[in-house]
Design a protein around this motif. Sequence first.
Motif, PDB file in Angstrom:
ATOM      1  N   ALA A 147       0.806  -1.219   0.000  1.00  0.00           N
ATOM      2  CA  ALA A 147       0.000   0.000   0.000  1.00  0.00           C
ATOM      3  C   ALA A 147       0.839   1.269   0.000  1.00  0.00           C
ATOM      4  O   ALA A 147       0.316   2.345  -0.274  1.00  0.00           O
ATOM      5  N   MET A 148       2.133   1.149   0.312  1.00  0.00           N
ATOM      6  CA  MET A 148       3.024   2.296   0.218  1.00  0.00           C
ATOM      7  C   MET A 148       4.013   2.156  -0.929  1.00  0.00           C
ATOM      8  O   MET A 148       4.961   2.924  -1.034  1.00  0.00           O
ATOM      9  N   GLY A 149       3.794   1.194  -1.787  1.00  0.00           N
ATOM     10  CA  GLY A 149       4.673   1.010  -2.931  1.00  0.00           C
ATOM     11  C   GLY A 149       5.965   0.320  -2.550  1.00  0.00           C
ATOM     12  O   GLY A 149       6.349   0.277  -1.373  1.00  0.00           O
ATOM     13  N   GLY A 150       6.636  -0.240  -3.521  1.00  0.00           N
ATOM     14  CA  GLY A 150       7.869  -0.969  -3.254  1.00  0.00           C
ATOM     15  C   GLY A 150       8.975  -0.111  -2.685  1.00  0.00           C
ATOM     16  O   GLY A 150       9.834  -0.590  -1.950  1.00  0.00           O
ATOM     17  N   ASP A 151       8.954   1.206  -2.993  1.00  0.00           N
ATOM     18  CA  ASP A 151       9.997   2.096  -2.486  1.00  0.00           C
ATOM     19  C   ASP A 151       9.556   2.846  -1.242  1.00  0.00           C
ATOM     20  O   ASP A 151      10.306   3.664  -0.709  1.00  0.00           O
ATOM     21  N   GLY A 152       8.333   2.573  -0.749  1.00  0.00           N
ATOM     22  CA  GLY A 152       7.851   3.231   0.452  1.00  0.00           C
ATOM     23  C   GLY A 152       7.390   4.666   0.248  1.00  0.00           C
ATOM     24  O   GLY A 152       7.041   5.353   1.207  1.00  0.00           O
ATOM     25  N   ARG A 153       7.349   5.129  -0.991  1.00  0.00           N
ATOM     26  CA  ARG A 153       6.970   6.517  -1.266  1.00  0.00           C
ATOM     27  C   ARG A 153       5.487   6.676  -1.586  1.00  0.00           C
ATOM     28  O   ARG A 153       4.994   7.794  -1.723  1.00  0.00           O
ATOM     29  N   GLY A 154       4.797   5.565  -1.723  1.00  0.00           N
ATOM     30  CA  GLY A 154       3.373   5.651  -2.024  1.00  0.00           C
ATOM     31  C   GLY A 154       2.998   4.761  -3.188  1.00  0.00           C
ATOM     32  O   GLY A 154       3.769   4.569  -4.129  1.00  0.00           O
ATOM     33  N   LEU A 155       1.822   4.226  -3.120  1.00  0.00           N
ATOM     34  CA  LEU A 155       1.294   3.361  -4.158  1.00  0.00           C
ATOM     35  C   LEU A 155       1.032   4.158  -5.436  1.00  0.00           C
ATOM     36  O   LEU A 155       0.525   5.278  -5.384  1.00  0.00           O
ATOM     37  N   ALA A 156       1.367   3.590  -6.568  1.00  0.00           N
ATOM     38  CA  ALA A 156       1.093   4.244  -7.847  1.00  0.00           C
ATOM     39  C   ALA A 156      -0.386   4.125  -8.184  1.00  0.00           C
ATOM     40  O   ALA A 156      -1.027   3.115  -7.890  1.00  0.00           O
ATOM     41  N   LEU A 157      -0.941   5.158  -8.796  1.00  0.00           N
ATOM     42  CA  LEU A 157      -2.360   5.154  -9.143  1.00  0.00           C
ATOM     43  C   LEU A 157      -2.704   4.014 -10.085  1.00  0.00           C
ATOM     44  O   LEU A 157      -3.742   3.358  -9.923  1.00  0.00           O
ATOM     45  N   ASP A 158      -1.852   3.749 -11.070  1.00  0.00           N
ATOM     46  CA  ASP A 158      -2.171   2.665 -11.997  1.00  0.00           C
ATOM     47  C   ASP A 158      -2.112   1.297 -11.317  1.00  0.00           C
ATOM     48  O   ASP A 158      -2.851   0.382 -11.688  1.00  0.00           O
ATOM     49  N   THR A 159      -1.272   1.158 -10.283  1.00  0.00           N
ATOM     50  CA  THR A 159      -1.227  -0.096  -9.529  1.00  0.00           C
ATOM     51  C   THR A 159      -2.521  -0.290  -8.754  1.00  0.00           C
ATOM     52  O   THR A 159      -3.084  -1.392  -8.710  1.00  0.00           O
ATOM     53  N   LEU A 160      -3.010   0.777  -8.139  1.00  0.00           N
ATOM     54  CA  LEU A 160      -4.275   0.707  -7.419  1.00  0.00           C
ATOM     55  C   LEU A 160      -5.420   0.398  -8.375  1.00  0.00           C
ATOM     56  O   LEU A 160      -6.277  -0.452  -8.081  1.00  0.00           O
ATOM     57  N   THR A 161      -5.439   1.071  -9.512  1.00  0.00           N
ATOM     58  CA  THR A 161      -6.499   0.850 -10.498  1.00  0.00           C
ATOM     59  C   THR A 161      -6.532  -0.604 -10.949  1.00  0.00           C
ATOM     60  O   THR A 161      -7.606  -1.220 -11.028  1.00  0.00           O
ATOM     61  N   ALA A 162      -5.363  -1.175 -11.224  1.00  0.00           N
ATOM     62  CA  ALA A 162      -5.290  -2.572 -11.650  1.00  0.00           C
ATOM     63  C   ALA A 162      -5.720  -3.515 -10.530  1.00  0.00           C
ATOM     64  O   ALA A 162      -6.379  -4.534 -10.780  1.00  0.00           O
ATOM     65  N   ALA A 163      -5.369  -3.181  -9.286  1.00  0.00           N
ATOM     66  CA  ALA A 163      -5.709  -4.045  -8.158  1.00  0.00           C
ATOM     67  C   ALA A 163      -7.215  -4.111  -7.924  1.00  0.00           C
ATOM     68  O   ALA A 163      -7.744  -5.150  -7.513  1.00  0.00           O
ATOM     69  N   ALA A 204     -15.961  -2.006  -5.248  1.00  0.00           N
ATOM     70  CA  ALA A 204     -14.563  -1.625  -5.494  1.00  0.00           C
ATOM     71  C   ALA A 204     -14.251  -1.471  -6.971  1.00  0.00           C
ATOM     72  O   ALA A 204     -13.532  -0.545  -7.376  1.00  0.00           O
ATOM     73  N   GLY A 205     -14.772  -2.370  -7.801  1.00  0.00           N
ATOM     74  CA  GLY A 205     -14.427  -2.344  -9.213  1.00  0.00           C
ATOM     75  C   GLY A 205     -15.229  -1.368 -10.043  1.00  0.00           C
ATOM     76  O   GLY A 205     -15.023  -1.282 -11.260  1.00  0.00           O
ATOM     77  N   LYS A 206     -16.139  -0.619  -9.405  1.00  0.00           N
ATOM     78  CA  LYS A 206     -16.980   0.308 -10.152  1.00  0.00           C
ATOM     79  C   LYS A 206     -16.667   1.778  -9.855  1.00  0.00           C
ATOM     80  O   LYS A 206     -17.448   2.654 -10.223  1.00  0.00           O
ATOM     81  N   LEU A 207     -15.547   2.037  -9.206  1.00  0.00           N
ATOM     82  CA  LEU A 207     -15.180   3.426  -8.932  1.00  0.00           C
ATOM     83  C   LEU A 207     -14.796   4.128 -10.226  1.00  0.00           C
ATOM     84  O   LEU A 207     -14.064   3.584 -11.055  1.00  0.00           O
ATOM     85  N   ASN A 208     -15.281   5.365 -10.400  1.00  0.00           N
ATOM     86  CA  ASN A 208     -14.884   6.120 -11.581  1.00  0.00           C
ATOM     87  C   ASN A 208     -13.504   6.736 -11.386  1.00  0.00           C
ATOM     88  O   ASN A 208     -12.891   6.586 -10.322  1.00  0.00           O
ATOM     89  N   GLU A 209     -13.024   7.424 -12.399  1.00  0.00           N
ATOM     90  CA  GLU A 209     -11.665   7.965 -12.333  1.00  0.00           C
ATOM     91  C   GLU A 209     -11.504   8.952 -11.189  1.00  0.00           C
ATOM     92  O   GLU A 209     -10.459   8.980 -10.522  1.00  0.00           O
ATOM     93  N   THR A 210     -12.516   9.766 -10.940  1.00  0.00           N
ATOM     94  CA  THR A 210     -12.433  10.750  -9.865  1.00  0.00           C
ATOM     95  C   THR A 210     -12.349  10.062  -8.508  1.00  0.00           C
ATOM     96  O   THR A 210     -11.535  10.440  -7.650  1.00  0.00           O
TER      97      THR A 210
END
Length: 296
Positions: A147-163, A204-210
């Motif tokens: 949830a904080m990304g592999g580098d600890g700086r934060g999850l990428a938006l595209d990673t969250l979207t894919a998840a 979860a899978g129906k969230l729009n871009e906003t």
Amino acid sequence: MPELPEVSALAGFVAEHAGGQQIVGVTVASLNVLTTYDPPATALVGRVLAAGDRYGKFLDLVTVPDGDPDGPALHLVVHLARAGWLRWSDKISATPPKMGGPIALRVRFSGGGGFDITEAGTKKSVAAAVVTDPLQVPGVARLGPDAMGGDGRGLALDTLTAALAGRTGRLKNVLTDQTVLAGIGNAYSDEILHTAELSPFATAGKLNETALASLHEAIVSVLSAAIARTVGAGAARLKGEKRTGLRVHARTGLPCPVCGGTVAEVSFADRSFQYCPTCQTGGKLLADRRLSRLIK
């Protein structure tokens, strides 16, 4: 339950207080805590603590052979479950703890300090494993992206979207599913959804871009703030530090700090979550199974 920020802080705390020290004693005081047998827990004795790390909500203490920092690593991987904790002592007793008590595991270091892995209550779920690779622990191997990304700086938006893509479950449940995102538990999911102004019952899978952008920003900001609050905090203070930053979780009936509305709760058999109807659900109360009713 310790979540990503607290486990990260515990890893740093142990590394700071015992890094470079030799392990002089390991005592298993619960029949259920150790999930591995080869190598045995005693294999840690004589090794040196090289680092503290985490995988999601799993604590990883990395050891190396004494005098050989580049030697093969051996990991003590601990999952603190719902009621577990790590208690550090600068002068820990060499007397083994009693079997069946609140202490499940004790580790002593050459500097005189050490820690106990404890668990409150009768349900024993804390687990520890001694492995050459953390991925040998099934719970670690199943983890989704951190949830904080592999580098600890934060999850990428595209990673969250894919998840979240295609997920039909409620957003609250999906966020706390460690195979989807690693590190978020009951408390911080409440805080994240409140910050993002999203209903826990949204699909979860129906969230729009906003909504996805708001959720992403909330995950990064809430967890980053929690991590910042824990920097330099001792192990004994971490639970208190967590409570100071909560706006809705465990605050049923209290005013929402954003809108002033009353924080509401949904309860299940053994857990509950909190949310603000005004901020998150358009003023509507969510279904509460305790009351055997459904309010849409």
